[in-house]
Design a protein around this motif. Structure first.
Motif, PDB file in Angstrom:
ATOM      1  N   ALA A 111       0.816  -1.230   0.000  1.00  0.00           N
ATOM      2  CA  ALA A 111       0.000   0.000   0.000  1.00  0.00           C
ATOM      3  C   ALA A 111       0.843   1.270   0.000  1.00  0.00           C
ATOM      4  N   LEU A 112       2.082   1.165   0.439  1.00  0.00           N
ATOM      5  CA  LEU A 112       2.879   2.385   0.627  1.00  0.00           C
ATOM      6  C   LEU A 112       3.167   3.082  -0.704  1.00  0.00           C
ATOM      7  N   VAL A 148       4.623  -3.042   9.072  1.00  0.00           N
ATOM      8  CA  VAL A 148       5.934  -3.116   9.737  1.00  0.00           C
ATOM      9  C   VAL A 148       7.022  -3.427   8.697  1.00  0.00           C
ATOM     10  N   LYS A 149       6.675  -4.317   7.779  1.00  0.00           N
ATOM     11  CA  LYS A 149       7.634  -4.700   6.737  1.00  0.00           C
ATOM     12  C   LYS A 149       7.964  -3.489   5.848  1.00  0.00           C
ATOM     13  N   GLU A 150       6.945  -2.698   5.512  1.00  0.00           N
ATOM     14  CA  GLU A 150       7.199  -1.536   4.659  1.00  0.00           C
ATOM     15  C   GLU A 150       8.040  -0.488   5.381  1.00  0.00           C
ATOM     16  N   LEU A 151       7.786  -0.354   6.667  1.00  0.00           N
ATOM     17  CA  LEU A 151       8.610   0.579   7.445  1.00  0.00           C
ATOM     18  C   LEU A 151      10.076   0.168   7.368  1.00  0.00           C
ATOM     19  N   GLN A 156      13.284   2.164   5.448  1.00  0.00           N
ATOM     20  CA  GLN A 156      14.602   1.952   6.086  1.00  0.00           C
ATOM     21  C   GLN A 156      14.603   2.357   7.560  1.00  0.00           C
ATOM     22  N   ALA A 157      13.468   2.145   8.226  1.00  0.00           N
ATOM     23  CA  ALA A 157      13.378   2.478   9.655  1.00  0.00           C
ATOM     24  C   ALA A 157      13.577   1.207  10.478  1.00  0.00           C
TER      25      ALA A 157
END
Ligand SMILES: Nc1nc2c(ncn2[C@@H]2O[C@H](COP(=O)(O)OP(=O)(O)O)[C@@H](O)[C@H]2O)c(=O)[nH]1
Ligand SMILES: [Mg+2]
Length: 344
Positions: A111-112, A148-151, A156-157
């Motif tokens: 979705a990001l 969480v995976k997209e973050l 790159q967090a």
């Protein structure tokens, strides 16, 4: 100002891509803090953030809007920003007025969007401490882990999962708080009732807490030593690690809920006041000395000479007109309506 100290102020920017759920979250914050007596909705034109006629018509935010709420003796200035590409410059600019941010994410895989990446990069440039709120968990095919995976992979967090959802889609009803190790079940008024963790989530909660402590301890040599020595952190040490890590932008706590269903908001507000800094904690403001033209710094302190930073101007065709004034006709400052809305 209703608070006694500048340390009790939070200038909270809500960022994320357009359509992600920012304004719905902001509306739920107003409702849960008592600043609005009804839960405003973007879709039926009752949002007090998206109040301009064009925003009501399009059902989306076109420009940054502001409200303030009080929560646990803190004053939180809410800055709801647009996330669609055409209106991004307004958000990028208003971020300079924030002392901390909440990134709103949808728990849908893939979705990001690039707008969220752009906002995130700007937050990094400004060194702004951030939380993430995964919203819309009341919808089908949403999961916290996707966000969480997209973050981690796209932004790159270093995400730190503080909440596990209880139920999914239409059965989503609250979260497990893995810091306090309790279930928080949403009540019809938006408050969260503390309950024991459901048995089927007990193991996942334990392992999320272990992972949380392991990552949070890395914030300082002292804490990592204590963690390695004892295999755990005390509640106080964990709270300190979280605060330090967020303020140093080392990691991003991830909370869960639903804006339009008003689930999880009080826990988010607790994290805002506990983990995000007050403006005075951000270090000196940089600008230009008006006389010499040289670069200058000012401490953010009530004792320093007055300096102002204008980050947004609004043209109100009714400004100065008493009868159509924004605060006229009984609307309270906490629930302002545009003068145009009042005319309708
Ligand atoms: N099911 C569900 N829909 C939501 C939620 N939050 C927002 N929406 C819907 O998503 C759309 C965009 O929401 P909005 O708050 O305007 O997003 P923004 O552009 O990020 O401010 C609207 O149709 C909302 O009703 C939520 O938590 N659950
Ligand atoms: Mg919006």
């Amino acid at each position: 100002m209703s608070v006694e100290s500048v340390n009790q102020i939070r200038n909270l920017g809500i960022i994320g891509q357009g359509g992600g759920g920012k304004t719905s979250l902001a509306e739920a914050i107003l409702f849960d803090t008592g600043a609005n007596t009804r839960l405003g909705r973007v879709d039926d034109g009752t949002s007090v953030f998206d109040f301009e006629p064009e925003e009501v018509k399009r059902q989306q935010s076109l420009s940054t809007s502001f409200h303030h709420v009080t929560w646990k003796k803190h004053e939180i200035n809410i800055i709801d920003m647009p996330g669609y590409a055409n209106f991004l410059p307004d958000a990028l600019n208003c971020m300079r007025a924030c002392s901390g941010l909440v990134l709103v994410l949808e728990g849908t895989p893939g979705a990001l969007k690039v707008e969220a990446e752009r906002l995130w990069a700007r937050a990094g440039e400004l060194g702004l401490p951030r939380l993430a709120f995964v919203t819309k968990l009341d919808r089908e095919n949403t999961e916290l882990d996707a966000a969480v995976k997209e973050l981690r992979d796209v932004l790159q967090a270093t995400p730190l999962t503080l909440h596990l959802p209880i139920g999914s889609a239409e059965t989503f009803r609250g979260v497990v708080d893995v810091v306090r190790m309790q279930a928080l079940i949403a009540q019809p008024d938006g408050s969260l009732a503390e309950e024991a963790i459901p048995a089927d989530l007990a193991e996942a909660a334990e392992s999320a807490r272990d992972k949380l402590m392991e990552t949070a301890a890395e914030v300082s040599d002292e804490l990592i030593e204590q963690y390695l020595e004892n295999g755990t952190l005390t509640d106080e040490q964990l709270a300190t690690a979280l605060r330090q890590g967020v303020r140093a932008c080392k990691f991003v706590p991830v909370l869960a809920g639903s804006g339009s269903k008003n689930i999880g908001i009080p826990a988010l507000l607790d994290s805002v006041v506990e983990l995000l800094p007050a403006p005075a904690e951000l270090g000196p403001a940089k600008g230009q000395d008006p006389k010499s033209g040289e670069a200058a710094e000012r401490a953010i302190s009530t004792g320093a000479p007055l300096s102002l930073f204008v980050f947004k101007t609004i043209v109100d065709p009714f400004a100065g007109s008493f009868r159509s004034s924004r605060w006229f006709r009984g609307s309270s400052p906490a629930t302002p309506r545009s003068s145009r809305e009042q005319r309708r």
